[in-house]
Design an enzyme around this catalytic site. Structure first.
Site, PDB file in Angstrom:
ATOM      1  N   ASN A 188      -9.726  11.916  -0.568  1.00 40.25           N
ATOM      2  CA  ASN A 188      -8.791  12.798   0.141  1.00 40.25           C
ATOM      3  C   ASN A 188      -8.312  13.926  -0.768  1.00 40.25           C
ATOM      4  OD1 ASN A 188      -7.919   9.771   1.489  1.00 40.25           O
ATOM      5  ND2 ASN A 188      -8.626  11.399   2.806  1.00 40.25           N
ATOM      6  N   PHE A 230       0.010  -2.468   8.613  1.00 39.79           N
ATOM      7  CA  PHE A 230      -0.662  -1.405   7.840  1.00 39.79           C
ATOM      8  C   PHE A 230      -1.978  -1.896   7.233  1.00 39.79           C
ATOM      9  CE2 PHE A 230       3.900  -0.356   7.054  1.00 39.79           C
ATOM     10  CZ  PHE A 230       3.905   0.986   7.403  1.00 39.79           C
ATOM     11  N   SER A 257      -4.555   6.323  13.588  1.00 37.99           N
ATOM     12  CA  SER A 257      -4.920   7.548  12.871  1.00 37.99           C
ATOM     13  C   SER A 257      -5.324   8.624  13.856  1.00 37.99           C
ATOM     14  CB  SER A 257      -6.111   7.234  11.957  1.00 37.99           C
ATOM     15  OG  SER A 257      -6.713   8.432  11.500  1.00 37.99           O
ATOM     16  N   ALA A 258      -5.120   9.850  13.450  1.00 38.69           N
ATOM     17  CA  ALA A 258      -5.571  10.983  14.257  1.00 38.69           C
ATOM     18  C   ALA A 258      -7.081  11.000  14.404  1.00 38.69           C
ATOM     19  CB  ALA A 258      -5.097  12.280  13.614  1.00 38.69           C
ATOM     20  N   THR A 259      -7.758  10.175  13.621  1.00 40.77           N
ATOM     21  CA  THR A 259      -9.215  10.110  13.739  1.00 40.77           C
ATOM     22  C   THR A 259      -9.637   9.665  15.142  1.00 40.77           C
ATOM     23  OG1 THR A 259     -11.201   9.333  12.573  1.00 40.77           O
ATOM     24  CG2 THR A 259      -9.486   7.716  12.926  1.00 40.77           C
ATOM     25  N   TYR A 307     -14.846   3.352  10.200  1.00 41.44           N
ATOM     26  CA  TYR A 307     -13.398   3.223   9.946  1.00 41.44           C
ATOM     27  C   TYR A 307     -12.609   3.704  11.169  1.00 41.44           C
ATOM     28  CZ  TYR A 307      -8.898   5.290   8.851  1.00 41.44           C
ATOM     29  OH  TYR A 307      -7.596   5.685   8.928  1.00 41.44           O
ATOM     30  N   ILE A 310       1.503   3.804   2.291  1.00 44.16           N
ATOM     31  CA  ILE A 310       2.478   4.050   3.362  1.00 44.16           C
ATOM     32  C   ILE A 310       3.393   2.835   3.543  1.00 44.16           C
ATOM     33  CG2 ILE A 310       2.754   4.752   5.776  1.00 44.16           C
ATOM     34  CD1 ILE A 310      -0.158   5.907   5.515  1.00 44.16           C
ATOM     35  N   GLY A 318       0.814  -1.222   0.000  1.00 46.39           N
ATOM     36  CA  GLY A 318       0.000   0.000   0.000  1.00 46.39           C
ATOM     37  C   GLY A 318       0.845   1.267   0.000  1.00 46.39           C
ATOM     38  N   LYS A 326     -10.026   1.850  14.328  1.00 48.83           N
ATOM     39  CA  LYS A 326      -8.708   2.258  14.841  1.00 48.83           C
ATOM     40  C   LYS A 326      -8.748   2.339  16.363  1.00 48.83           C
ATOM     41  CE  LYS A 326      -6.604   2.644  10.871  1.00 48.83           C
ATOM     42  NZ  LYS A 326      -5.630   1.611  10.475  1.00 48.83           N
TER      43      LYS A 326
END
Ligand code: UD1
Length: 338
Positions: free
Chosen positions: A198, A80, A124-126, A149, A12, A10, A153
């Site tokens: 995005n 990941f 994630s910052a989410t 999603y 990243i 992927g 996380k």
């Protein structure tokens, strides 16, 4: 170390594999190519002048995962693998909960069985939800999200933490802000399927002529220019954060530690458009549309913990992010072939 990179084909993952190889680590990739292409792995091999063992299967299959760990000796895992489209997760929550949790269960079980006790997890910052003061700090509670999603996380962080504390694992939970950019060679980069959700992939697809114009989602926020501000981080800086985490994981005093990976500096949507135009010389036509549901006006990282404890900080500018994205997109207008 011999590092198993789950989701290594992927966006990243592929950039991290290049840096792991360049740092002298052995890497094995497992990926099911659900949202990635074999070409990415071939290009990583070309960039690193090496052969990278690749296993193509879905980590949700516990037997295949167990068989891989029985056959190979790993020193660490970087995880990941996962679905990541916010909108799709709202439409198909079960798909997200099943995939993003089952893959972690398989990996954790196989790691425990085979005594592999180092894990770096893509968070994630989410997880800071919509009420965290800005900049976000790792100590903020309660972790929460506005979509399935994001909840996967939060749940993964909880599950991995519990298993780590019970089983003597060391875990770094890396909370990414907004990853953009590409390897400076222009041969690997972000290749979203369908219409990009995005900002940066959308801008670069407009630039290359695949989309007519960008829609800016709202310009009436309480920010300097009225558009939302985000902490964009170059994928090469992000990849370096994984290496730093791996290198310091044995020294961590706590078994589980979260780290923000961001620059600490927010940029607005209009600021990003301007930076892209300046860095590339390509105009980006846009129109202002309504706000997108769930968007926060401003999010950015306090990256001081990663700096202090991992010795990591970002080196790339917004201009680098734009120029490198453009090098990748213009050389690969339709993304990876095949
Ligand atoms: C989004 C996800 C986040 C996820 C992250 C992965 C939402 C609400 N959040 O973050 O959970 O972890 O992606 O990178 O989806 N924008 C436009 N026009 C576009 C696209 C985006 O104006 O066509 C704006 C957005 O309104 C936002 C900014 O650009 O203000 C960045 O958007 P995006 O790249 O989707 O990232 P996030 O929303 O921060």
């Amino acid at each position: 170390m011999h590092v198993l990179v789950a989701g290594g084909a992927g966006f990243i993952g592929s950039h991290t594999v290049v840096q792991l190889k360049n740092a002298g680590h052995d890497v094995t990739i497992v990926d099911d190519f659900d949202n990635s292409k074999a070409t990415a792995v071939a290009r990583v091999e070309a960039l690193t002048d090496s052969h990278i063992p690749l296993h193509v299967f879905d980590l949700c299959d516990p037997d295949k995962t167990e068989a891989l760990f029985a056959a190979e000796r790993f020193d660490a895992v970087i995880h990941f693998a996962g679905h990541k489209a916010v909108g799709e997760s709202v439409q198909e929550p079960l798909k997200y909960y099943k995939n993003n949790l089952d893959s972690t269960f398989s990996l954790l079980r196989a790691m425990a069985t085979h005594g592999v006790r180092r894990l770096v997890f893509s968070s994630s910052a989410t997880v800071y939800g919509d009420e965290s003061p800005q900049p976000s700090q790792e100590t903020y509670r309660p972790l929460q999200s506005s979509n399935p999603y994001g909840w996967t996380k939060v749940m993964n962080e909880q599950i991995i933490g519990d298993v780590a504390r019970a089983g003597g694992f060391k875990v770094a939970l890396l909370r990414y802000f907004n990853p953009v950019g590409a390897h400076a060679s222009g041969t690997i980069g972000e290749d979203p399927q369908g219409i990009p959700n995005n900002l940066m992939p959308f801008i670069s697809q407009v630039a290359v002529g695949r989309r007519d114009k960008l829609t800016v989602f709202g310009d009436d926020y309480d920010t300097a220019d009225g558009t939302c501000e985000r902490d964009y981080i170059h994928v090469e800086d992000l990849a370096a954060g994984h290496l730093a985490a791996l290198e310091h994981i044995d020294e961590m005093v706590e078994p589980v530690r979260a780290f923000n990976l961001g620059t600490g500096v927010p940029t607005s949507v209009l600021g990003m458009i301007k930076a892209f135009e300046t860095a590339t010389g390509v105009p980006i036509p846009y129109e202002v549309g309504p706000r997108r549901a769930g968007d926060l006006p401003v999010t950015f990282a306090d990256p001081s913990r990663a700096r202090d404890e991992l010795g990591w900080q970002t080196a790339k500018s917004i201009e680098d992010m734009c120029a490198d994205t453009w090098r990748w997109q213009s050389a690969n207008p339709q993304g990876y072939p095949g």
